[in-house]
Design a protein around this motif. Structure first.
Motif, short mmCIF file in Angstrom:
data_model
loop_
_atom_site.label_atom_id
_atom_site.label_comp_id
_atom_site.label_asym_id
_atom_site.label_seq_id
_atom_site.Cartn_x
_atom_site.Cartn_y
_atom_site.Cartn_z
N GLN A 81 82.84 39.06 6.13
CA GLN A 81 82.76 39.51 4.84
C GLN A 81 81.34 39.74 5.03
O GLN A 81 80.68 40.47 3.98
CB GLN A 81 83.36 39.20 3.94
N GLY A 82 80.34 38.92 5.28
CA GLY A 82 78.81 39.12 5.22
C GLY A 82 78.41 38.23 4.25
O GLY A 82 76.89 38.51 3.59
N ILE A 83 79.22 37.59 3.93
CA ILE A 83 79.16 36.16 2.91
C ILE A 83 77.11 34.99 4.01
O ILE A 83 76.53 34.79 3.13
CB ILE A 83 80.07 34.90 2.59
N GLY A 84 78.00 35.10 5.23
CA GLY A 84 77.49 33.81 5.74
C GLY A 84 75.97 34.71 5.83
O GLY A 84 74.89 33.92 5.27
N GLN A 85 75.64 35.96 5.93
CA GLN A 85 74.86 36.36 6.19
C GLN A 85 73.69 36.70 4.69
O GLN A 85 72.29 36.50 4.72
CB GLN A 85 74.73 38.00 6.65
N SER A 100 59.54 30.46 8.43
CA SER A 100 60.70 30.84 9.40
C SER A 100 62.02 29.19 9.47
O SER A 100 62.04 28.59 8.36
CB SER A 100 60.17 29.81 10.69
N LEU A 101 62.87 29.89 9.72
CA LEU A 101 64.24 29.27 10.04
C LEU A 101 64.60 28.64 10.85
O LEU A 101 64.79 29.43 11.76
CB LEU A 101 65.82 30.41 8.88
N VAL A 102 65.48 27.29 11.05
CA VAL A 102 65.42 27.01 12.31
C VAL A 102 66.25 26.72 12.33
O VAL A 102 67.57 26.19 11.36
CB VAL A 102 64.40 26.42 13.09
N LEU A 103 67.67 26.69 13.54
CA LEU A 103 68.85 26.04 13.12
C LEU A 103 69.15 25.63 14.70
O LEU A 103 69.26 26.05 15.78
CB LEU A 103 69.78 27.02 13.39
N THR A 104 70.50 24.74 14.97
CA THR A 104 71.19 24.16 16.37
C THR A 104 72.39 25.05 15.94
O THR A 104 73.31 24.77 15.27
CB THR A 104 71.38 23.55 16.04
N ALA A 109 79.18 29.35 17.28
CA ALA A 109 78.72 30.27 16.72
C ALA A 109 77.22 31.43 16.98
O ALA A 109 76.56 31.46 17.05
CB ALA A 109 78.51 30.10 15.39
N LYS A 110 77.17 30.74 18.77
CA LYS A 110 75.39 31.05 19.39
C LYS A 110 75.46 33.36 19.51
O LYS A 110 75.19 33.37 19.19
CB LYS A 110 75.86 30.90 21.34
N GLY A 111 76.57 33.60 19.38
CA GLY A 111 76.79 35.26 18.89
C GLY A 111 77.02 35.77 18.02
O GLY A 111 76.49 36.40 17.63
N TYR A 112 76.89 34.58 16.76
CA TYR A 112 77.12 35.03 15.04
C TYR A 112 75.35 34.86 14.56
O TYR A 112 74.96 36.19 14.44
CB TYR A 112 77.22 34.54 14.30
N TYR A 113 74.74 34.28 15.55
CA TYR A 113 73.18 34.75 14.47
C TYR A 113 72.38 35.32 15.05
O TYR A 113 71.67 36.43 14.13
CB TYR A 113 72.11 32.81 14.86
N PRO A 114 72.17 35.83 16.46
CA PRO A 114 71.51 37.38 16.46
C PRO A 114 71.99 38.47 15.80
O PRO A 114 71.09 39.11 15.34
CB PRO A 114 71.29 37.65 18.29
N LYS A 115 73.67 38.57 15.76
CA LYS A 115 73.60 39.96 15.13
C LYS A 115 73.00 39.64 13.37
O LYS A 115 72.66 40.60 12.89
CB LYS A 115 74.92 39.69 14.99
N VAL A 116 72.86 38.10 12.79
CA VAL A 116 72.19 37.93 12.02
C VAL A 116 70.71 38.57 11.32
O VAL A 116 69.79 37.36 11.16
CB VAL A 116 72.63 37.56 10.55
N GLY A 117 70.20 38.27 12.68
CA GLY A 117 68.62 39.23 13.05
C GLY A 117 67.50 37.11 13.57
O GLY A 117 66.30 37.56 13.75
#
Length: 131
Positions: A81-85, A100-104, A109-117
């Motif tokens: 629903q866009g809450i994480g984004q 910068s934001l970095v994370l592991t 969830a690997k496919g999610y993060y490219p979708k939010v930039g």
């Protein structure tokens, strides 16, 4: 309507319940450790549906160069629903464009993060924790 906050305090029990409902793997059987996770993070953004905690983004920043986003968890019924984004966007906006934001990412969830930039990087390293 989802409300977001960078100042609302949450309990370790609230975070444990959110972690367990979201599917994120955290040491939810160790309430003291989860309490330390809350108390020692310098960024804790939450998402609320009324009185119900539905999302959290937790991290650490030096407020000058980098922020490590250590948790992004959304209740299953509220995912996609866009809450994480929104939580990520609020953190990045508050910190500013020079940080910068970095994370592991968890394997699921690997496919999610490219979708939010986020861009995928291959230059990361870690010394694994003993869970």
């Amino acid at each position: 309507m989802i409300n977001y906050s960078a100042t609302v305090k949450i309990s370790s029990q609230q975070l444990i319940e959110l972690f367990e409902d979201s599917g994120i793997q955290r040491p939810t059987n160790d309430k003291l450790r989860v309490s330390r996770m809350i108390n020692n993070a310098n960024l804790l953004y939450t998402a609320w549906d009324g009185e119900t905690l539905v999302g959290v983004a937790r991290g650490f920043s030096d407020q000058a160069y980098c922020c490590y986003l250590s948790d992004l968890a959304i209740k299953k019924d509220y995912q996609k629903q866009g809450i994480g984004q929104q939580l990520i966007q609020k953190i990045h906006s508050d910190l500013g464009p020079k940080i910068s934001l970095v994370l592991t990412a968890a394997p699921t969830a690997k496919g999610y993060y490219p979708k939010v930039g986020f861009e995928n990087i291959d230059s990361g390293f870690k010394l694994a924790r003993k869970y």
